[in-house]
Motif scaffolding. Structure first.
Motif, PDB file in Angstrom:
ATOM      1  N   CYS A 256     -69.554-101.478  89.180  1.00 52.69           N
ATOM      2  CA  CYS A 256     -68.707-102.039  88.125  1.00 52.69           C
ATOM      3  C   CYS A 256     -68.108-103.364  88.592  1.00 52.69           C
ATOM      4  CB  CYS A 256     -67.595-101.067  87.739  1.00 52.69           C
ATOM      5  SG  CYS A 256     -66.491-101.810  86.519  1.00 52.69           S
TER       6      CYS A 256
ATOM      7  N   GLN B  82     -64.310-103.574  88.243  1.00 56.88           N
ATOM      8  CA  GLN B  82     -63.568-102.854  89.285  1.00 56.88           C
ATOM      9  C   GLN B  82     -63.473-103.722  90.551  1.00 56.88           C
ATOM     10  OE1 GLN B  82     -65.195 -99.425  91.577  1.00 56.88           O
ATOM     11  NE2 GLN B  82     -64.168 -98.242  89.967  1.00 56.88           N
TER      12      GLN B  82
ATOM     13  N   PRO C 267     -67.289-104.955  82.511  1.00 58.88           N
ATOM     14  CA  PRO C 267     -67.133-103.523  82.804  1.00 58.88           C
ATOM     15  C   PRO C 267     -68.461-102.875  83.207  1.00 58.88           C
ATOM     16  CG  PRO C 267     -66.239-104.080  80.642  1.00 58.88           C
ATOM     17  CD  PRO C 267     -67.015-105.259  81.107  1.00 58.88           C
ATOM     18  N   ALA C 268     -68.361-101.633  83.693  1.00 61.59           N
ATOM     19  CA  ALA C 268     -69.535-100.908  84.187  1.00 61.59           C
ATOM     20  C   ALA C 268     -70.576-100.731  83.085  1.00 61.59           C
ATOM     21  CB  ALA C 268     -69.097 -99.539  84.685  1.00 61.59           C
TER      22      ALA C 268
ATOM     23  N   CYS D   7     -66.502 -94.658  84.822  1.00 57.18           N
ATOM     24  CA  CYS D   7     -65.085 -94.756  84.434  1.00 57.18           C
ATOM     25  C   CYS D   7     -64.338 -93.432  84.611  1.00 57.18           C
ATOM     26  CB  CYS D   7     -64.951 -95.190  82.971  1.00 57.18           C
ATOM     27  SG  CYS D   7     -65.846 -96.701  82.601  1.00 57.18           S
TER      28      CYS D   7
ATOM     29  N   CYS E 278     -62.445 -93.452  87.781  1.00 57.58           N
ATOM     30  CA  CYS E 278     -61.994 -94.769  88.225  1.00 57.58           C
ATOM     31  C   CYS E 278     -60.468 -94.885  88.170  1.00 57.58           C
ATOM     32  CB  CYS E 278     -62.625 -95.835  87.330  1.00 57.58           C
ATOM     33  SG  CYS E 278     -62.061 -97.478  87.743  1.00 57.58           S
TER      34      CYS E 278
ATOM     35  N   ARG F  48     -58.947 -96.816  85.026  1.00 56.76           N
ATOM     36  CA  ARG F  48     -59.345 -96.438  83.659  1.00 56.76           C
ATOM     37  C   ARG F  48     -58.200 -96.584  82.660  1.00 56.76           C
ATOM     38  NH1 ARG F  48     -58.914 -92.047  86.683  1.00 56.76           N
ATOM     39  NH2 ARG F  48     -57.724 -90.263  85.950  1.00 56.76           N
TER      40      ARG F  48
ATOM     41  N   CYS G 147     -58.412-100.075  81.381  1.00 54.23           N
ATOM     42  CA  CYS G 147     -59.682-100.410  80.719  1.00 54.23           C
ATOM     43  C   CYS G 147     -59.860 -99.723  79.370  1.00 54.23           C
ATOM     44  CB  CYS G 147     -60.858-100.000  81.594  1.00 54.23           C
ATOM     45  SG  CYS G 147     -61.168-101.179  82.890  1.00 54.23           S
TER      46      CYS G 147
HETATM   47  S1  SF4 Z   1     -62.620 -98.012  84.054  1.00 54.04           S
HETATM   48 FE1  SF4 Z   1     -64.816 -98.344  83.974  1.00 54.04          FE
HETATM   49  S2  SF4 Z   1     -65.046-100.436  83.328  1.00 54.04           S
HETATM   50 FE2  SF4 Z   1     -62.941-100.212  83.996  1.00 54.04          FE
HETATM   51  S3  SF4 Z   1     -62.943-100.835  86.100  1.00 54.04           S
HETATM   52 FE3  SF4 Z   1     -63.228 -98.652  86.075  1.00 54.04          FE
HETATM   53  S4  SF4 Z   1     -65.417 -98.342  86.111  1.00 54.04           S
HETATM   54 FE4  SF4 Z   1     -65.031-100.441  85.535  1.00 54.04          FE
END
Ligand code: SF4
Length: 966
Positions: A679, A682, A920-921, A927, A930, A933, A936
């Motif tokens: 990602c 991230q 983003p990923a 996510c 993560c 999250r 995001c």
């Molecule tokens: S929530 Fe998803 S998109 Fe946002 S930084 Fe984490 S992995 Fe990336």
């Protein structure tokens, strides 16, 4: 005009030029009355306001000193009684106390009983145990009274009752001034005795003002009522009414019926509006930084040294830590270190801070912070042995030490809070050393600290709103009075008999002992009479529904009574009162045309007549540009085109600084690059913005080592074994492997205290099982390691990995293990202690998410050649090794034959970074666990559509290229 003030003025005018003393319940009360008399009637000369206690002690001071006696106040005698009770209980003398816990509440009622007996001149020798319902109780009280008298006599102390008893013998010349006594000052026999003796019987008692409930001069005609949804809503309505009437603050008195939440509500609203006020009874100590710090320290002790109260204290900025140079360390850093340290659920775990500070290779700044924290907690914990919690004196001493060293005291009231806590400690002195059972010392101290108030300004001041209570309000003579919080709970006065000295027992013991009903009646009469002094306009209110507690409240009976009198509806009931008051006033909603603040103005402007929201976007965005930007960001994220709101940095505006550009010390690691592959957004949060996730070590009752600590331990065991047994001796040996494992487990046991020894035993068995699986796999392996835990980079310089065509990348990292599988041909391994599932399949790079083995293979090869370890070295194979029970000894290989693809992939990644691409990923599963999250939301999902859109292909070309490498 107040009848009491009128009478006072008339008496003062009888002898205008002679010296006069007004004896009142408090200095402020006398001062207010005199000021009001001169304002409403005329000048008042040669008159001094004084309390009964101060007046009597002033006259008897010399006589007491001649006898070598010192007066002790009730704040001091209470601790003497506490100490005597504990001694009685410990000695087992009293069967009455057997089985009882001497809580602060129990001590209070016993102390009150003892004071009442003494204020009627009852001494131990004259106390008949037979007069009590229980003879045991009578004997207990008689013995306590005897010990109390003896303690005072031995230590040459005199309390109020003792002073009254000795009044006849003290050679005191009566006060020759004209003495005027406020109603309700002479309450006990001791009061009257002292008054009579020290005045020579010449004094006049003022007639009390008629109650505000009775016909009189209370301003019934202008009386208004309202009800609100909470103390804050109530106070905001007060402010609306003041603003709409354009009333000056110093014409207003607010009488808060609830001495805590009511007063704090006014404090909050006035502070938000930056308006000044005086608080007649002061503010609860928790309204100060020092008070918050003190209560959080006591929470910390009570919780068994849980970390949360200390973290809260740092977060709220009420305590701080300074380095050797006296510079404050940032609270964010301290909180991060504390939360990650794994300390804080038990005293012994704090020792870990010192050990963590000494860990090799720790950044200097972190080590210094940990060392300071270690010293801080060592200083706090060392004096807290088992006995500390039994002694209020020790508890107060340690609390004061804590405040002295760590509390942030920005205002005068913070210093006052500390000096009040210090005064609590001084009050203990006449009682000598007090030892209470269990942690009662702590409980007594908490109750005493919580009851403290600061910043009291009993006298109203020009330009300031005056806030008083039901115990002091109504006397200021201001033209606008609000009585808030008039609920049944705050106003009803339940008759409470003292359980240690019942009414029937009082009646048998002495005719002057006040019975509970009469005492309550006196208190209510005194309050109602004081409120009867209110003139001008008066508004009464109460909180009919508490939003926070989701609870309805009934109004006080007095409110209904006054409504009946005001409206003439003699039969009105609560329902009628409720109806007459109209709609409940909400926090930001009132029938008033005036708004309490800007938020309310906006709410009103945006709310239509049917409570629908109007579209005020244009104006709102004009007034609040940040809201406008937020709206733009949301729209940009949902639009098809990519923008800065998708993690696309405008490199023209923001300097690009990749490792290698930022200086020789900066480098990539495989995990950094893999993070970008998983990602980019991230990666951006963590490495470009430096937003660290909260890595709080959570207490788990059923676990000793979490997955990452356990992984480090296993890595350490394997490395140690390979270094000691294989590299040095060349032979496998299960016994020495187990021995190494046990030694390292013991070392971890010291560093990471466990919830219980049973859990350590269970986890030790499981770790040893992993170790045996590792050993069994080693037996099957055809190769032996030649290097373990190889550090690729130097102390301050990265390894510059060179790719075909001369392109290079600065790298740092460790290779777990390198085996020689044939002359000059090597295989690298990376130990994994988790599950092998996510490393399955035949992928080499997995869209840029698995780079470690291909990259470290090339790097290790170059390191071996450059260092002279093997100038002909070739890394030809690489594997992830899962040598544990969970991984079932599996091995997952990655080829070393795609070096051209590796170079192209890494070039695409770094080009993508240089282009400022941090979207983003692509796989929204990333996510789920993560740390970012929350910020995001569903950004990854929204971006999936943009990633596919033709129009974005050019802008995203590098990142799209990265994901093509399988
Ligand atoms: S929530 Fe998803 S998109 Fe946002 S930084 Fe984490 S992995 Fe990336």
């Amino acid at each position: 005009m107040s009848s009491l003030i009128k009478e006072l003025y008339a008496i003062l005018q009888e002898e205008p030029l002679s010296r006069k003393r007004l004896i009142t319940g408090s200095y402020a009360q006398g001062h207010l009355w005199l000021e009001r008399a001169s304002r409403e009637h005329g000048p008042v000369l040669h008159t001094e306001s004084v309390t009964l206690e101060a007046w009597a002690l002033g006259l008897a001071k010399l006589a007491l000193a001649k006898r070598g006696l010192r007066y002790v106040s009730p704040a001091e005698t209470k601790w003497i009684v506490c100490m005597l009770l504990e001694k009685q209980q410990t000695s087992g003398q009293s069967s009455y106390l057997r089985g009882l816990t001497l809580t602060p509440g129990l001590t209070d009622v016993i102390y009150e009983a003892l004071l009442e007996l003494r204020s009627c001149g009852i001494v131990a020798d004259s106390l008949d145990p037979e007069a009590f319902e229980s003879v045991d109780k009578g004997k207990f009280l008689r013995e306590l009274l005897r010990q109390y008298e003896s303690w005072l006599a031995t230590n040459k102390l005199a309390d109020w009752g003792g002073l009254a008893e000795a009044a006849d013998d003290l050679a005191v010349r009566p006060d020759a001034s004209m003495l005027i006594v406020a109603p309700d000052v002479l309450r006990s026999l001791a009061d009257r005795k002292l008054m009579g003796k020290l005045s020579g019987g010449r004094y006049r008692v003022l007639e009390a003002e008629p109650s505000f409930l009775e016909p009189g001069d209370f301003p019934l005609a202008g009386l208004e009522f309202f009800h609100a949804s909470g103390a804050l809503a109530e106070t905001r309505e007060v402010m609306r009414r003041l603003l709409s009437n354009e009333t000056a603050l110093d014409e207003v008195e607010v009488i808060a019926s609830d001495p805590v939440s009511g007063v704090l509500a006014v404090h909050t609203v006035m502070a938000a509006m930056e308006l000044p006020c005086t608080f007649s009874d002061g503010l609860p100590i928790r309204a100060t930084n020092a008070g918050k710090a003190a209560l959080l320290y006591l929470d910390w002790l009570e919780s068994g040294y849980q970390l949360a109260p200390m973290v809260t204290a740092f977060r709220q900025g009420v305590i701080s830590l300074r380095d050797e140079q006296g510079e404050p360390i940032s609270a964010a850093r301290i909180i991060r270190e504390l939360q990650q340290s794994g300390i804080g659920w038990g005293k012994e775990r704090y020792m870990l801070l010192g050990k963590l500070a000494a860990v090799e290779g720790l950044a200097e700044e972190r080590a210094a912070c940990l060392l300071l924290l270690h010293r801080m907690f060592d200083g706090l914990l060392s004096p807290l042995d088992e006995g500390a919690f039994t002694s209020p004196d020790t508890m107060l001493r340690e609390l004061l030490q804590f405040l002295d060293r760590h509390a942030v005291l920005p205002e005068e009231k913070d210093y006052e809070a500390v000096s009040r806590i210090r005064a609590l400690q001084q009050n203990l002195q006449p009682a000598g050393a007090i030892r209470l059972r269990g942690n009662l010392g702590l409980r007594y101290v908490r109750e005493a600290v919580e009851s403290l108030r600061v910043a009291a300004e009993p006298l109203p001041k020009p330009g300031r709103l005056h806030v008083s209570s039901l115990g002091t309000g109504g006397q200021s003579g201001r033209s606008y009075t609000f009585i808030t919080g008039m609920t049944e709970g705050c106003w009803s006065a339940a008759i409470r008999q003292n359980p240690v000295l019942l009414d029937a027992e009082k009646a048998r013991l002495h005719p002057e002992l006040p019975l509970s009903a009469a005492d309550m009646e006196r208190k209510i009469r005194s309050r109602n009479s004081r409120l009867g002094m209110i003139r001008g306009n008066c508004v009464m209110s109460y909180c009919s529904y508490d939003m926070a507690e989701q609870k309805e409240h009934m109004p006080a009976y007095e409110l209904l009574h006054l409504y009946r009198r005001r409206s003439g509806e003699r039969d009105a009931d609560y329902a009628r009162l409720h109806q007459a008051m109209g709609r409940m006033i909400a926090f930001a909603h009132s029938p008033s045309q005036t708004a309490a603040d800007a938020t309310e103005l906006w709410t009103r402007a945006l709310t239509g007549s049917h409570q629908t929201l109007r579209n005020g976007e244009r104006l709102l965005h004009y007034a609040y540009p940040s809201l406008k930007k937020g709206k733009e960001a949301v729209s940009a994220r949902t639009a098809l085109s990519v923008s800065v709101y998708d993690g696309l940095v405008e490199r023209g505006r923001h300097k690009e600084e990749l490792p290698g550009d930022a200086g020789a010390g900066h480098a990539f690691s495989a995990s950094m690059l893999e993070r970008y592959g998983r990602c980019p957004l991230q990666y951006f949060f963590l490495y470009e913005l430096g937003v660290q996730p909260n890595e709080e070590a959570l207490y788990n009752r059923s676990q000793w080592l979490d997955a990452s600590v356990r992984g480090s331990l296993l890595h350490g065991i394997f490395e140690q074994y390979l270094k000691v047994s294989i590299l040095r001796d060349g032979g496998d040996d299960l016994d020495s492997l187990i021995q190494i494992a046990k030694t390292m487990i013991r070392a971890y046991e010291e560093r990471v205290p466990a919830p219980s020894s049973a859990i350590v035993r269970k986890e030790t068995a499981s770790i040893l099982n992993d170790v045996r699986i590792f050993y069994a796999n080693e037996q099957k392996r055809g190769s032996k390691p030649v290097l373990t835990e190889l550090r690729l980079h130097g102390d301050s310089v990265p390894l510059l990995v060179t790719f075909e065509g001369g392109w290079s990348l600065p790298l740092k990292g460790y290779v777990d293990r390198i085996d020689e599988i044939a002359p000059h041909r090597y295989k690298i391994y990376d130990y994994k202690t988790g599950n092998p599932n996510k490393f399955g399949g035949n992928e080499c790079f997995a869209g840029g998410t698995q780079l470690q083995l291909p990259l470290y293979g090339l790097a290790a090869e170059q390191w071996m050649r450059q260092s002279g370890f093997d100038p002909e070295a070739e890394v030809v194979e690489s594997s992830y090794l899962f040598p544990t029970e969970k991984g079932m000894g599996e091995e997952v290989s990655r080829p070393q034959s795609r070096r051209a693809d590796l170079a192209a992939l890494l070039q695409a990644i770094t080009a993508s970074m240089r282009e400022g691409l941090f979207p983003p990923a692509s796989d929204k599963k990333q996510c789920v666990w993560c740390d970012y999250r929350l910020v995001c939301g569903n950004h990854a999902e929204l971006f999936a559509v943009k990633r596919e859109a033709e129009q974005n292909a050019e802008r995203l070309r590098f990142i799209l290229e990265v994901s093509r490498y399988d």
